[in-house]
Design a protein around this motif. Structure first.
Motif, PDB file in Angstrom:
ATOM      1  N   ASN A 185       0.819  -1.209   0.000  1.00 23.70           N
ATOM      2  CA  ASN A 185       0.000   0.000   0.000  1.00 23.70           C
ATOM      3  C   ASN A 185       0.850   1.256   0.000  1.00 23.70           C
ATOM      4  O   ASN A 185       0.507   2.248  -0.637  1.00 23.70           O
ATOM      5  N   THR A 186       1.955   1.225   0.728  1.00 22.07           N
ATOM      6  CA  THR A 186       2.833   2.391   0.745  1.00 22.07           C
ATOM      7  C   THR A 186       3.319   2.696  -0.671  1.00 22.07           C
ATOM      8  O   THR A 186       3.200   3.819  -1.152  1.00 22.07           O
ATOM      9  N   LEU A 187       3.825   1.662  -1.344  1.00 19.40           N
ATOM     10  CA  LEU A 187       4.346   1.887  -2.695  1.00 19.40           C
ATOM     11  C   LEU A 187       3.221   2.260  -3.661  1.00 19.40           C
ATOM     12  O   LEU A 187       3.372   3.167  -4.484  1.00 19.40           O
ATOM     13  N   VAL A 188       2.077   1.589  -3.549  1.00 23.31           N
ATOM     14  CA  VAL A 188       0.982   1.844  -4.478  1.00 23.31           C
ATOM     15  C   VAL A 188       0.457   3.272  -4.327  1.00 23.31           C
ATOM     16  O   VAL A 188       0.335   4.017  -5.306  1.00 23.31           O
ATOM     17  N   ASP A 225      11.874  -5.430   6.144  1.00 21.80           N
ATOM     18  CA  ASP A 225      10.853  -4.696   5.393  1.00 21.80           C
ATOM     19  C   ASP A 225      11.516  -3.854   4.312  1.00 21.80           C
ATOM     20  O   ASP A 225      12.581  -3.260   4.539  1.00 21.80           O
ATOM     21  N   SER A 226      10.893  -3.792   3.144  1.00 21.47           N
ATOM     22  CA  SER A 226      11.496  -3.032   2.032  1.00 21.47           C
ATOM     23  C   SER A 226      11.743  -1.580   2.416  1.00 21.47           C
ATOM     24  O   SER A 226      12.582  -0.914   1.836  1.00 21.47           O
ATOM     25  N   TYR A 227      10.951  -1.087   3.339  1.00 18.40           N
ATOM     26  CA  TYR A 227      11.075   0.336   3.661  1.00 18.40           C
ATOM     27  C   TYR A 227      11.883   0.585   4.940  1.00 18.40           C
ATOM     28  O   TYR A 227      11.956   1.715   5.402  1.00 18.40           O
ATOM     29  N   PHE A 228      12.475  -0.474   5.487  1.00 18.50           N
ATOM     30  CA  PHE A 228      13.157  -0.324   6.776  1.00 18.50           C
ATOM     31  C   PHE A 228      14.173   0.809   6.765  1.00 18.50           C
ATOM     32  O   PHE A 228      14.131   1.717   7.601  1.00 18.50           O
ATOM     33  N   TRP A 229      15.083   0.802   5.783  1.00 20.92           N
ATOM     34  CA  TRP A 229      16.153   1.799   5.783  1.00 20.92           C
ATOM     35  C   TRP A 229      15.620   3.202   5.540  1.00 20.92           C
ATOM     36  O   TRP A 229      16.093   4.173   6.097  1.00 20.92           O
ATOM     37  N   ARG A 230      14.597   3.289   4.689  1.00 23.07           N
ATOM     38  CA  ARG A 230      14.011   4.597   4.442  1.00 23.07           C
ATOM     39  C   ARG A 230      13.393   5.149   5.731  1.00 23.07           C
ATOM     40  O   ARG A 230      13.537   6.334   6.039  1.00 23.07           O
ATOM     41  N   ILE A 253       4.953  12.603  -0.502  1.00 25.60           N
ATOM     42  CA  ILE A 253       6.225  12.884   0.157  1.00 25.60           C
ATOM     43  C   ILE A 253       6.601  11.803   1.172  1.00 25.60           C
ATOM     44  O   ILE A 253       7.424  12.024   2.041  1.00 25.60           O
ATOM     45  N   TYR A 254       6.023  10.629   1.030  1.00 25.64           N
ATOM     46  CA  TYR A 254       6.441   9.488   1.854  1.00 25.64           C
ATOM     47  C   TYR A 254       7.957   9.355   1.839  1.00 25.64           C
ATOM     48  O   TYR A 254       8.585   9.033   2.844  1.00 25.64           O
ATOM     49  N   GLU A 255       8.517   9.554   0.652  1.00 24.67           N
ATOM     50  CA  GLU A 255       9.960   9.456   0.439  1.00 24.67           C
ATOM     51  C   GLU A 255      10.770  10.074   1.578  1.00 24.67           C
ATOM     52  O   GLU A 255      11.754   9.517   2.037  1.00 24.67           O
ATOM     53  N   ILE A 314       9.087   5.734  11.249  1.00 18.68           N
ATOM     54  CA  ILE A 314       8.782   4.417  11.812  1.00 18.68           C
ATOM     55  C   ILE A 314       7.364   4.368  12.377  1.00 18.68           C
ATOM     56  O   ILE A 314       6.587   3.479  12.073  1.00 18.68           O
ATOM     57  N   SER A 315       7.038   5.377  13.194  1.00 16.67           N
ATOM     58  CA  SER A 315       5.751   5.322  13.886  1.00 16.67           C
ATOM     59  C   SER A 315       4.568   5.395  12.916  1.00 16.67           C
ATOM     60  O   SER A 315       3.569   4.705  13.102  1.00 16.67           O
ATOM     61  N   THR A 316       4.673   6.221  11.881  1.00 14.30           N
ATOM     62  CA  THR A 316       3.546   6.325  10.955  1.00 14.30           C
ATOM     63  C   THR A 316       3.381   5.034  10.156  1.00 14.30           C
ATOM     64  O   THR A 316       2.269   4.592   9.888  1.00 14.30           O
ATOM     65  N   TYR A 317       4.521   4.437   9.796  1.00 15.49           N
ATOM     66  CA  TYR A 317       4.469   3.199   9.018  1.00 15.49           C
ATOM     67  C   TYR A 317       3.853   2.075   9.847  1.00 15.49           C
ATOM     68  O   TYR A 317       2.982   1.343   9.380  1.00 15.49           O
ATOM     69  N   VAL A 318       4.303   1.973  11.076  1.00 15.97           N
ATOM     70  CA  VAL A 318       3.762   0.934  11.955  1.00 15.97           C
ATOM     71  C   VAL A 318       2.272   1.176  12.171  1.00 15.97           C
ATOM     72  O   VAL A 318       1.474   0.250  12.197  1.00 15.97           O
ATOM     73  N   TYR A 319       1.889   2.426  12.286  1.00 18.76           N
ATOM     74  CA  TYR A 319       0.473   2.753  12.444  1.00 18.76           C
ATOM     75  C   TYR A 319      -0.321   2.240  11.236  1.00 18.76           C
ATOM     76  O   TYR A 319      -1.332   1.571  11.389  1.00 18.76           O
ATOM     77  N   ARG A 320       0.174   2.568  10.037  1.00 18.67           N
ATOM     78  CA  ARG A 320      -0.557   2.149   8.838  1.00 18.67           C
ATOM     79  C   ARG A 320      -0.613   0.634   8.741  1.00 18.67           C
ATOM     80  O   ARG A 320      -1.570   0.062   8.253  1.00 18.67           O
ATOM     81  N   ARG A 321       0.452  -0.005   9.201  1.00 20.01           N
ATOM     82  CA  ARG A 321       0.483  -1.453   9.092  1.00 20.01           C
ATOM     83  C   ARG A 321      -0.354  -2.145  10.158  1.00 20.01           C
ATOM     84  O   ARG A 321      -1.130  -3.037   9.855  1.00 20.01           O
TER      85      ARG A 321
END
Lengths: 542, 312
Positions: free
Chosen positions: A493-496, B78-83, B257-259, B264-271
């Motif tokens: 979802n993040t990527l999409v 996770d693919s986004y870990f480093w980001r 602007i996710y980039e 961490i906290s927002t990603y964990v929230y979404r997940r």
């Protein structure tokens, strides 16, 4: 008068006699039964429970009238009719609090008699809560105790599918939108007064929409001499109500999961995506879509719409906005238009609400703490009965509605409240079906009277001539599937979402789409699709 | 030998016991505080066990299945870990440089002001934003930077083109930091102003007699005077390196602007939060805490070496 007596006198006497005889017969039967088998009558208890404790999310719209749902007139009537007193347990009104309170309640083990919760989509599935001994399986009690609900569901197998689990079990009682109109409250709408001013007709296809939006931008339809029009307003791409992504629908795809010929698909992976996306990018880059769309929410969009700036949007039926403009600008006219046809001429909509008559966030399950589940079911079935449905949807004759030509017409208490409540507040105060937070049948008949003419027309327009076959039904995942989906969907979802919006504003190029699809596959898109496919197949087999 | 040591130990224990009995009133006064920390800070730590389980509400901590480091592996691969790590650290390091130093500078400036009324009014004005709710702050910021917001209006006045601030990832940190400074600078400066008022005025008088200028006094008296305060706050701040104002990011960011903005906290929230993934959230929380703790220890050691002031 005299003629009346002569005509009806005998009939009345006959009816009375019949009733009397029947009553004697029944009481006699009752006596003999209780004499022969004393046990059976006492275990079944009263027809309805005398008191019931129910956990249910609270609607903040009710808070101004009282602390719980007993402040709603419809629920007061229900108590009066059934003699069952409801003790409500409401979490604080914020949405997050409901989940938190539910978790606390489950982990503390102190359960009420019944729990209203989004059972069909609860994490891990409702069956898990049965297995762990929190709620009970209702399947074998349904036929005997819920004749009204069951006869309806047996007539409507499509609705029944959304009320049972994959194994065909009844674990919860649903909130059912009895009429299809009630599912349809979101769709495309346009300023028809602008169309009239410019002498053009409402757009039916994507190409026509483009032409109309260009004219909106260049020909000053609001007539203030400035080019301040925003032809189309929208919110972030995947916003379920207002998102730009709705413009993908005419191209036959959805921005999320959908179904085509029995196969579960995701819009971004399909070849039609490029064509649809190019169309959206063209609209945005030519300034036809609000350049600030990513920052929009409902309030901001309504402000843009009512300040005579915006021409077209996807959103809720226009009752509210038309109401806001009443008396301010009599020319103002926002009307629903048909769902757009794309290059293939199909009019598709993937609006999830169109798909199901069951409002899945409001389902009632009976806990193991309930002393007499049968009585609770019978009480619930009263709510699904014709009489119960009238109470929940219309209230009491002579107070909240009057019968006019066989149709229940709401009184001024609702439509023109003497205490100065606005229409929304008055409906929340009197009509139990309106805040939609308890299982029952909802009827279009009362809701229609809430809507403005523009709102009603919009609903009818959106319903006609639209293909909703591709909407993903509310499937339930097994715990293994759930694990795959939660693990991978955060990345996907993040990527999409990132890709969609970056494509729109131009900071990502469509040329890279294949690389992005590869990346999505690496993140597990195919596994997630497989999981949903399996869940979908089970759903179809229900 | 052993017996002697044992007896000595016993004697010591006895002494302690006697002391406790003698000062029992003080210990009774201390007790509620100890209890508070025990109940609200130490007991919940056992909840971290969840991070190594597949926790579900029904079975509780005692009954849930053990999964070892699976949730940690999940997060670290996770693919986004480093980001996420990069963004979280970026926001915090920038915050350390700008948001942390701003109150110090403000306090130093205020300290030089002789007119009391002016000083007080500046103080009041700068700490007012602290009392505005974060939701309101974020809404105001978004309004200012929108296409027809005040900043673009000003740009238009000077004949400049409109800028879409919130869709360009590079703008996120400046917006975040500047609004952060605006909101916290006044409040943050209070502690420094308090430290400054405690400085010995005789030092200044002596320096004046010796012919020291304003900057020399600032450099040789004021800054060394408040350095211990600065260092303690700095160490504490470094101990929160992987935490970030979750609400603020959540309210300000958007998909384009996710980039740069996804932390961490927002990603964990979404997940996780919506699916009640207690174990995963706990694992990430534990990871953050361990990392923060290591940084805290490191910063403390460094500070002790360099400035002689430290937490312990």
């Amino acid at each position: 008068m005299a003629a009346d007596i002569r005509k009806g006198g005998f009939m009345k006497l006959k009816v009375c006699l019949c009733a009397l005889l029947a009553a004697i017969a029944i009481s006699a039967a009752g006596c003999s039964e209780s004499e022969t088998s004393e046990g059976t009558t006492s275990t079944s208890g009263g027809e309805f429970p005398a008191e019931i404790e129910i956990f249910a999310p609270f609607s903040s719209a009710i808070a101004q009238f009282g602390d719980d749902y007993n402040a709603v007139y419809g629920f007061q009537l229900l108590e009066e009719k059934t003699g069952c007193k409801i003790n409500w347990i409401h979490p604080a009104s914020a949405n997050d609090a409901t989940e938190e309170q539910f978790s606390l309640m489950i982990s503390s083990g102190e359960l009420p008699d019944a729990i209203v919760y989004p059972w069909p989509t609860v994490s891990g599935g409702a069956q898990k809560y049965v297995d762990n001994g929190f709620i009970i399986d209702l399947t074998d009690k349904m036929e005997a105790n819920m004749p009204n609900l069951m006869s309806f569901l047996n007539e409507r197998p499509d609705i029944k599918k959304d009320c049972v689990t994959d194994e065909g079990k009844f674990l919860y009682l649903p909130y059912i939108r009895k009429d299809d109109e009630l599912k349809v409250y979101l769709g495309p709408q346009i300023r028809t007064d602008w169309l009239d001013k410019l002498g053009i007709k409402a757009p039916e296809t994507t190409d026509e929409l483009y032409d109309v939006l260009v004219k909106f931008k260049n020909e000053d339809p609001n007539g203030n001499g400035e080019a301040d029009e925003i032809p189309m307003i929208a919110a972030s791409f995947t916003d379920t109500n207002f998102g730009i992504g709705n413009l993908l629908w005419p191209f036959g795809i959805h921005y999320d999961f959908y179904v085509e010929d029995g196969k579960v698909k995701h819009g971004i992976m399909e070849p039609e995506f490029e064509e649809g996306m190019e169309y959206i990018i063209r609209l945005y880059s030519e300034g036809l879509i609000d350049q600030d769309y990513i920052l929009m929410d409902r309030t901001k969009m309504e402000a843009k719409m009512t300040s005579d700036q915006a021409g077209f949007m996807y959103g809720f039926q226009p009752t509210k906005i038309m109401g806001m403009m009443e008396g301010k600008d009599d020319q103002f006219s926002l009307q629903g238009i048909k769902h757009l046809a794309g290059p293939t001429g199909e009019r598709k909509s993937f609006e999830p609400n169109y798909g199901s008559n069951v409002f899945d966030t409001v389902c009632l399950a009976i806990t193991k703490e309930n002393k007499d589940p049968e009585a609770t079911l019978r009480w619930m079935d009263y709510i699904y009965s014709e009489e119960g449905t009238m109470i929940m949807n219309y209230g009491k004759e002579g107070v909240t509605y009057n019968m006019v030509d066989g149709e229940p017409i709401l009184t001024d208490l609702l439509l023109n409240n003497p205490d100065g409540l606005d229409k929304t507040a008055a409906f929340n105060r009197y009509i139990a079906a309106f805040p939609s937070n308890f299982p029952m049948f909802q009827e279009w008949g009362y809701y229609e009277q809430f809507l403005s003419d523009a709102g009603k027309a919009a609903v009818k327009t959106w319903m006609s001539d639209v293909d909703i076959s591709g909407i993903m039904p509310k499937v339930s995942l097994t715990s293994d599937e759930q694990k795959i989906v939660t693990k991978d969907m955060a990345q996907i979802n993040t990527l999409v979402e990132e890709t969609y919006n970056k494509l729109v504003i131009g900071s990502e190029s469509l040329d890279n789409i294949d690389a992005i699809r590869n990346e999505l596959n690496n993140m597990g898109m195919q596994e997630v699709l497989k999981a949903y496919q399996a869940a979908y197949d089970r759903y179809q087999a229900r | 030998m052993e017996l002697k040591a044992y007896n000595a130990g016993r004697a010591k224990n006895r002494k302690l016991l006697v002391r406790v009995v003698q000062n029992r009133q003080l210990y009774i006064l201390l007790f509620p505080t100890l209890l508070f920390y025990l109940v609200y800070c130490y007991l919940p730590m056992f909840g971290n066990i969840m991070a190594f389980q597949d926790y579900n509400l029904a079975q509780g901590i005692t009954g849930s299945e053990w999964v070892g480091f699976e949730h940690f592996k999940d997060f670290l691969t996770d693919s986004y870990f480093w980001r996420l790590i990069r963004n979280t650290l970026s926001i915090n390091i920038l915050g350390l440089i700008f948001s942390f130093s701003a109150p110090i500078i403000l306090a130093l400036l205020l300290n030089e002001i002789k007119c009391e009324t002016y000083k007080k009014s500046v103080q009041v004005i700068t700490y007012m934003p602290h009392f505005i709710s974060m939701v309101v702050i974020a809404a105001m910021v978004l309004d200012f930077v929108s296409a027809d917001g005040i900043i673009n209006d000003i740009r238009e006045l000077f004949g400049l083109e409109k800028v879409m601030f919130m869709t360009n990832p590079d703008n996120f940190y400046p917006i975040y930091i500047i609004s952060d400074i605006w909101q916290t600078v006044g409040w943050g400066s209070i502690i420094y102003i308090a430290a400054l008022s405690g400085l010995d005025q005789q030092l200044y008088e002596a320096a004046t007699t010796d012919g020291a200028g304003r900057f020399q006094k600032l450099w040789h008296i004021t800054i060394p005077g408040i350095l211990p305060t600065i260092m303690i706050l700095l160490i504490l701040r470094i101990g929160q390196m992987l935490d970030v104002g979750f609400e603020k990011v959540m309210l300000l960011y958007n998909e384009t602007i996710y980039e740069k903005a996804d932390v961490i906290s927002t990603y964990v929230y979404r997940r996780g939060i919506k699916d009640m993934e207690y174990s995963y959230s706990t694992a990430v929380g534990l990871f953050n805490s361990v990392f923060n703790f290591l940084l805290l220890v490191f910063a403390n050691q460094l500070s002790r070496k360099l400035t002689d002031s430290s937490l312990w």
